[in-house]
Scaffold this active site. Structure first.
Site, PDB file in Angstrom:
ATOM      1  N   ASN A 205      -4.715  -3.588   1.921  1.00  0.00           N
ATOM      2  CA  ASN A 205      -4.645  -3.788   3.189  1.00  0.00           C
ATOM      3  C   ASN A 205      -4.846  -2.350   4.070  1.00  0.00           C
ATOM      4  OD1 ASN A 205      -2.095  -2.063   3.440  1.00  0.00           O
ATOM      5  ND2 ASN A 205      -0.883  -3.946   3.173  1.00  0.00           N
ATOM      6  N   ARG A 206      -4.818  -2.261   5.373  1.00  0.00           N
ATOM      7  CA  ARG A 206      -5.217  -1.242   5.884  1.00  0.00           C
ATOM      8  C   ARG A 206      -4.374   0.155   5.701  1.00  0.00           C
ATOM      9  NH1 ARG A 206      -4.407   2.402   9.775  1.00  0.00           N
ATOM     10  NH2 ARG A 206      -2.473   1.804   9.975  1.00  0.00           N
ATOM     11  N   LYS A 207      -3.128  -0.232   5.820  1.00  0.00           N
ATOM     12  CA  LYS A 207      -2.074   0.981   5.798  1.00  0.00           C
ATOM     13  C   LYS A 207      -2.409   1.589   4.142  1.00  0.00           C
ATOM     14  CE  LYS A 207       2.817   2.055   5.530  1.00  0.00           C
ATOM     15  NZ  LYS A 207       3.124   2.184   4.044  1.00  0.00           N
ATOM     16  N   GLU A 208      -2.665   0.389   3.102  1.00  0.00           N
ATOM     17  CA  GLU A 208      -2.657   1.148   1.717  1.00  0.00           C
ATOM     18  C   GLU A 208      -4.327   1.796   1.642  1.00  0.00           C
ATOM     19  OE1 GLU A 208      -0.516  -2.812  -0.255  1.00  0.00           O
ATOM     20  OE2 GLU A 208      -2.584  -2.601   0.003  1.00  0.00           O
ATOM     21  N   ASP A 275      -1.739 -12.521  -1.076  1.00  0.00           N
ATOM     22  CA  ASP A 275      -1.624 -13.402  -2.146  1.00  0.00           C
ATOM     23  C   ASP A 275      -2.929 -14.527  -2.085  1.00  0.00           C
ATOM     24  OD1 ASP A 275       0.471 -12.030  -3.075  1.00  0.00           O
ATOM     25  OD2 ASP A 275       1.825 -13.556  -2.500  1.00  0.00           O
TER      26      ASP A 275
END
Length: 490
Positions: A205-208, A275
């Site tokens: 995701n964007r944060k990761e 998921d």
């Protein structure tokens, strides 16, 4: 336009090996009644709870819901949560689950408390041991996984950082998969993407992605600019960055970055949406979809998933309806079985507070009289369900030589009408059981009936619904049309 039907035929032939952190998800739904006097936290009056397979297990469920087969490997403890997960997985016919047990670890369990009125997650309580599996357990995982790679078309690593995907497990899986020519898709958790080196696709995701790339990742352009360095570090073919309501950005190693905006949908719950994305990407790539087509399928699936409560799965039919323009939806998309699929549609409509209408009949030869009743019925509700007598039912009611058209033909003609939202075939002589299941807000019949003669009127009125009698169109009768066609008297 993406050929979804051809994709679906290839999709059901896929076998995905899914490896990752299994967990038991529990959702407690209730109303926030007051603030706790002991602490500044809300008090939730619980009304109901639901338990489901979560974490990587939800990825496996999404793979199976699309019609593909899934071999699932996870790690559990020896406790009540483990027993519940085993039982739940055993009920999934398309999932072959192989679970490694470690008595020294608790089975990961997450309990979410949700306000039903505000559709808001208030609190989450976790029971887990997030340390990497060690020693004998780690080796048992590797020994279990290695023979399964050759049996799969695609390998999917669902990393929740709960201990299954240790650096050694990841390395063994990716190296073996590459030797066997299998694609590896990773939903990563570690900010060190180098441990996934050699995977085909990473889906942070964007944060990761921002943490792994040490970039702001605050725009499509900045993501595309930072992705090449990340891909070189991870030696992968592509990076797909999910951005919640801002859509998804795919950056392949060769070719231009592609961004797709999120669908404008009513978000009910984001639990498990990642998921669903990972599952669709794995099945799509295995079925031969290109990067952009796989991206668009995953984006559409995410839109369906966030519109449901809890860790929900997305079916192939739901994905088809989401991705195809309305004009291209086949009539058969409106035809459902009298069972779980009908319940799913009803649940969606009730969640949106839609007024559900119902009418029924044989509809052997559709004529203007039928069209008038159906149009009037649709005008009295938000969604119209038509109960259709089966062939055996029509024969019992009308005698030999009827129906003229099969139930599948009659259902398809009805489903092609704009006024009809759903067609359900029933086997009984009357639609009473169907009415009891649907509990419509309005029950519609032709004006040649009286209220007392309308089957199911007691059920509808007991739930606060109404009976609507539509004036029939004189001069139209299926029986007369059949007689005339067969040379009888008009």
């Amino acid at each position: 336009m993406f050929d979804f039907d051809s994709f679906h035929q290839a999709m059901v032939r896929q076998t995905v090996l899914c490896i990752g952190d299994l967990m038991l998800d529990e959702f407690v739904y209730g109303e926030v009644s007051r603030v706790s006097p002991e602490a500044p936290a809300p008090v939730i009056a619980a009304r109901r709870s639901e338990i489901s397979i979560g974490g990587a297990g939800n990825v496996a469920r999404n793979i199976a819901s699309l019609g593909a087969r899934c071999i699932f490997v996870g790690l559990i403890g020896k406790d009540a949560a483990a027993a519940e997960l085993k039982t739940a997985l055993a009920r999934e016919p398309l999932i072959e689950s192989i679970l490694v047990s470690d008595a020294a670890r608790p089975t990961t369990r997450k309990v979410r408390f949700v306000s039903e009125h505000f559709r808001t997650h208030m609190l989450r309580a976790d029971w887990e041991m997030a340390h990497p599996a060690r020693g004998e357990t780690e080796q048992q995982l590797i020994d279990t996984i290695m023979p399964l790679i050759a049996r799969s078309d695609v390998v999917l690593l669902s990393d929740y950082a709960k201990g299954v995907l240790t650096a050694r497990v990841i390395r063994n899986v990716i190296d073996t998969a590459r030797q066997l020519g299998k694609a590896v898709i990773v939903d990563p958790k570690s900010p060190n993407f180098a441990i996934y080196r050699g995977a085909t696709l990473l889906t942070p995701n964007r944060k990761e992605f921002a943490e792994a790339s040490r970039s702001a990742a605050d725009s499509n352009e900045s993501i595309a600019a930072a992705a090449p360095d990340v891909m070189q570090l991870a030696d992968c073919e592509a990076i797909l960055v999910t951005q919640s309501e801002h859509g998804m950005t795919l950056v392949p190693r060769s070719g231009e970055a592609v961004h797709v905006p999120a669908y404008p949908v009513k978000v009910r719950d984001v639990s498990g949406a990642g998921d669903t994305v990972a599952a669709v990407l794995a099945v799509a790539r295995g079925a031969g979809a290109g990067w952009e087509d796989a991206l668009r399928l995953a984006n559409a699936a995410a839109a369906v998933a966030v519109g449901k409560q809890g860790t929900a799965v997305v079916t192939a039919a739901e994905l088809r309806r989401q991705i195809l323009p309305h004009a291209f939806l086949a009539a058969e998309e409106k035809i459902v079985a009298h069972g779980d699929e009908l319940e799913a549609r009803l649940a969606d409509w009730r969640q949106d507070d839609l007024r559900i209408g119902f009418t029924n009949g044989c509809f052997d030869i559709l004529h203007p009289g039928h069209v008038k009743v159906l149009t009037a019925a649709r005008g009295a509700c938000d969604r119209l369900i038509v109960g259709l007598n089966s062939d055996a039912s029509v024969k019992r009611l009308k005698g030999e030589g009827r129906p003229v058209q099969s139930e599948s033909a009659r259902a398809e003609v009805l489903a092609a009408l704009e006024a009809v939202d759903l067609v359900v075939i029933f086997e009984e002589d009357t639609p009473l059981k169907l009415i009891e299941q649907i509990k419509p807000s309005v029950l519609v019949k032709g004006g040649d009936y009286t209220r007392e003669r309308v089957v199911g009127h007691e059920v509808v009125e007991a739930h606060g619904g109404e009976i609507l009698l539509v004036e029939v169109l004189a001069g139209f009768s299926t029986t007369r049309l059949v007689d005339r066609a067969r040379g009888g008297k008009a």
